[in-house]
Design an enzyme around this catalytic site. Structure first.
Site, mmCIF file in Angstrom:
data_model
loop_
_atom_site.group_PDB
_atom_site.id
_atom_site.type_symbol
_atom_site.label_atom_id
_atom_site.label_comp_id
_atom_site.label_asym_id
_atom_site.label_seq_id
_atom_site.Cartn_x
_atom_site.Cartn_y
_atom_site.Cartn_z
ATOM 1 N N ILE A 107 0.833 -1.202 0.000
ATOM 2 C CA ILE A 107 0.000 0.000 0.000
ATOM 3 C C ILE A 107 0.869 1.254 0.000
ATOM 4 O O ILE A 107 0.653 2.165 -0.812
ATOM 5 C CB ILE A 107 -0.959 -0.013 1.214
ATOM 6 N N ARG A 189 -4.177 1.448 11.116
ATOM 7 C CA ARG A 189 -5.056 1.008 12.180
ATOM 8 C C ARG A 189 -5.058 2.114 13.232
ATOM 9 O O ARG A 189 -4.041 2.763 13.473
ATOM 10 C CB ARG A 189 -4.555 -0.296 12.837
ATOM 11 N N GLU A 218 -13.756 1.632 16.400
ATOM 12 C CA GLU A 218 -14.524 2.065 15.244
ATOM 13 C C GLU A 218 -15.937 1.535 15.430
ATOM 14 O O GLU A 218 -16.105 0.327 15.492
ATOM 15 C CB GLU A 218 -13.936 1.479 13.945
ATOM 16 N N HIS A 237 -13.633 3.856 7.897
ATOM 17 C CA HIS A 237 -12.834 2.699 7.480
ATOM 18 C C HIS A 237 -13.274 2.203 6.100
ATOM 19 O O HIS A 237 -13.726 1.055 5.941
ATOM 20 C CB HIS A 237 -12.922 1.572 8.517
ATOM 21 N N GLY A 239 -11.276 2.163 3.347
ATOM 22 C CA GLY A 239 -10.094 1.927 2.507
ATOM 23 C C GLY A 239 -10.360 1.013 1.319
ATOM 24 O O GLY A 239 -9.923 1.277 0.200
#
Lengths: 271, 282
Positions: A107, A189, A218, A237, A239
């Protein structure tokens, strides 16, 4: 397993004597006790590579949205009270700025490829230095000490996985090393960042802004200070949240489950 | 005082340059614009008074290209919507409601491949997008190859294939309402329109109808007509629209560079030298 639910603990495992495989969505496996699962003879799989492009794209989206004040700008553009756009309302330039990537895995490297096209200067910190050709391809300079990266970056992007070593990697000390004009972007994270220290740093202008796709927990409790800070963008979240990628993730998870149940080698097994 | 004024540095279209103003400033030699767009100026009128005009084309290109990419990504990933979900007092949302569309492998159609359009192509290439472009003239082969861009002589061909249509033309009589009902209907129903050029390049009423009826998926607009829009305008209420307050060049760096360019132009004009970014009435 989708979004860390259900919680896999001893009690659950004992109640499922015929459980053969846990297929986890996404690449992170920090929410799983691998030793416990292994001791119960349960195999584990994830979906490691498919998420990387969308996550890198989101990192770039957050960096651009934060620096150009996109969310604030949108609110100004649609607010019933807006009569004109003030001439002195400015954001910060991304092109030509310095990006520090903490965690140069799949990533992180994709973020570097994208950032290069914005003529950004790229620094990176990683457990190991990448090969020279990989560095030259994106013009990335290795910072063996994270401090060097933090002190020089206009944008600090976190793309590490969560391990005992990266837990609270970014705390009060690291935030104070950053420029007061810098922005922290987290697509890794929530626990990689000391959230209380981050709140303080943002409130006291130790750093300029933050853009977080991940938090701990979360979602955050609704009265959490991060939700109220003007210089913070939070996303839930997302992604890997595109239709295409989610479909591939589900296909990969099904493949792993079928292989696990048939006693065949499991694609994307986590050992 | 009016006899002393030799130069005007125009910031965000103010002051308005009309006949009355020009007549009141007999010694005006140059008007330097902050930014590249000159559509707010009557070039022929100004030239008839013997006043030179200049814009600031180089300083704007990176910031505006960045803004175009910011809007493309924000729209594709539904950033504004999901931000509101993330901070809302209720956390009840459906997973399926927050899915966006992929950028990698998608097709970007750039309408207007000038300096800004080309910088967008450079950025989009890094995101592994397929790039089509429509322009008055085709770019050189090496320029096309460097970004993998394919020329569409007919705008229709671009509109039919693109997942993201990015409008980056200057506003001229030829580009006014360039994107209207016909063009929107040629676009895919899954496509997104991004406008970083001028509001008047798009037929706004046609756009509203297209967005309301699912003719296209979404729009992201840094420019509208007028700016700001009236507070009861339908565009402000549509869920699938992101509007930003003409922030294309609004960065510390860009405004500094624009001012530097403007000063260069002004000093050249006052010293009787060739003006680096002179704009002539066409």
């Amino acid at each position: 397993m989708w979004y860390h639910k259900p919680v896999i603990d001893k009690e659950l495992l004992q109640s499922l004597p015929n459980l053969k495989i846990v297929a986890s969505s996404g690449v992170g496996i920090d929410h799983l006790d691998l030793n416990l699962l292994s001791s119960c003879g349960v195999k584990v799989s994830n979906t490691p590579f498919i998420v990387s492009t969308d996550t890198a794209d989101l990192g770039m989206a957050l960096m651009l949205a934060s620096s150009r004040r996109l969310v604030e700008g949108y609110e100004m553009a649609v607010s019933p009270d807006t009569e004109y756009f003030p001439a002195d309302w400015l954001g910060a330039e991304v092109s030509g700025a310095t990006l520090g990537i903490v965690g140069m895995g799949t990533i992180g490297y994709k973020v570097a490829e994208r950032a290069k096209s914005f003529e950004m200067k790229i620094l990176y910190h990683n457990r190991n230095q990448r090969k020279k050709e990989e560095e030259s391809a994106v013009g990335a300079v290795y910072c063996k000490k994270i401090d060097d990266l933090l002190q020089q970056s206009d944008f600090v992007l976190l793309a590490v996985n969560l391990t005992a070593q990266t837990h609270k990697l970014i705390g009060k000390r690291e935030l104070e090393l950053m420029k007061p004009t810098a922005t922290l972007i987290n697509i890794s994270r929530g626990l990689v960042v000391d959230q209380d220290a981050l709140v303080e740093a943002l409130q006291n202008k130790i750093i300029k802004a933050a853009a977080l796709d991940v938090t701990y927990p979360e979602p955050l409790p609704r009265d959490h200070p991060l939700l109220k800070l003007k210089n913070v963008i939070i996303t839930p979240h997302i992604g890997s949240a595109t239709k295409k990628t989610r479909r591939v993730m589900m296909e990969e998870m099904s493949e792993s489950i079928q292989a696990g149940l048939a006693g065949l080698p499991i694609p994307h097994e986590v050992l | 005082l009016s006899k002393k004024i030799q130069a005007i540095y125009l910031w965000w279209h103010k002051p308005v340059i009309d006949r009355e103003l020009l007549q009141s400033l007999p010694n005006l030699k140059v008007i330097a614009n902050s930014g590249v767009g000159m559509d707010h100026l009557d070039l022929k009128l100004i030239a008839s008074f013997g006043v030179k005009m200049a814009n600031a084309p180089r300083a704007v290109s990176s910031s505006t290209a960045d803004a175009g990419m910011a809007l493309l990504l924000a729209s594709a990933r539904r950033l504004v919507e999901v931000y509101h979900i993330a901070i809302s007092s209720s956390m009840d949302y459906c997973e399926a409601d927050i899915l966006g569309v992929e950028v990698a492998g998608a097709t970007l159609g750039i309408i207007g491949m000038g300096s800004i359009g080309y910088k967008i192509a450079l950025r989009a290439k890094a995101f592994k997008m397929n790039i089509l472009y429509h322009n008055r003239t085709q770019r050189k082969a090496q320029e096309e190859q460097a970004v993998g861009a394919v020329y569409c002589e007919k705008i229709d061909s671009l509109l039919q294939q693109a997942d993201f249509v990015m409008v980056v033309v200057s506003l001229t009589p030829q580009t006014r309402n360039l994107i209207g009902k016909r063009e929107l209907e040629l676009m895919k129903p899954t496509a997104t329109l991004i406008n970083i050029s001028r509001g008047a390049v798009v037929d706004q009423e046609a756009l509203v109808r297209a967005l309301q009826t699912g003719v296209i998926r979404a729009a992201a607009l840094d420019v509208t007509y007028p700016e700001p829009l009236p507070r009861d305008h339908p565009l402000l209420k549509l869920k699938n629209v992101i509007i930003t307050p003409h922030l294309g060049i609004k960065t510390d760096k860009a405004t500094y560079m624009i001012t530097e360019e403007a000063v260069e132009n002004i000093l050249a004009a006052l010293n009787g030298l060739p003006v680096p970014n002179e704009v002539l009435p066409s």
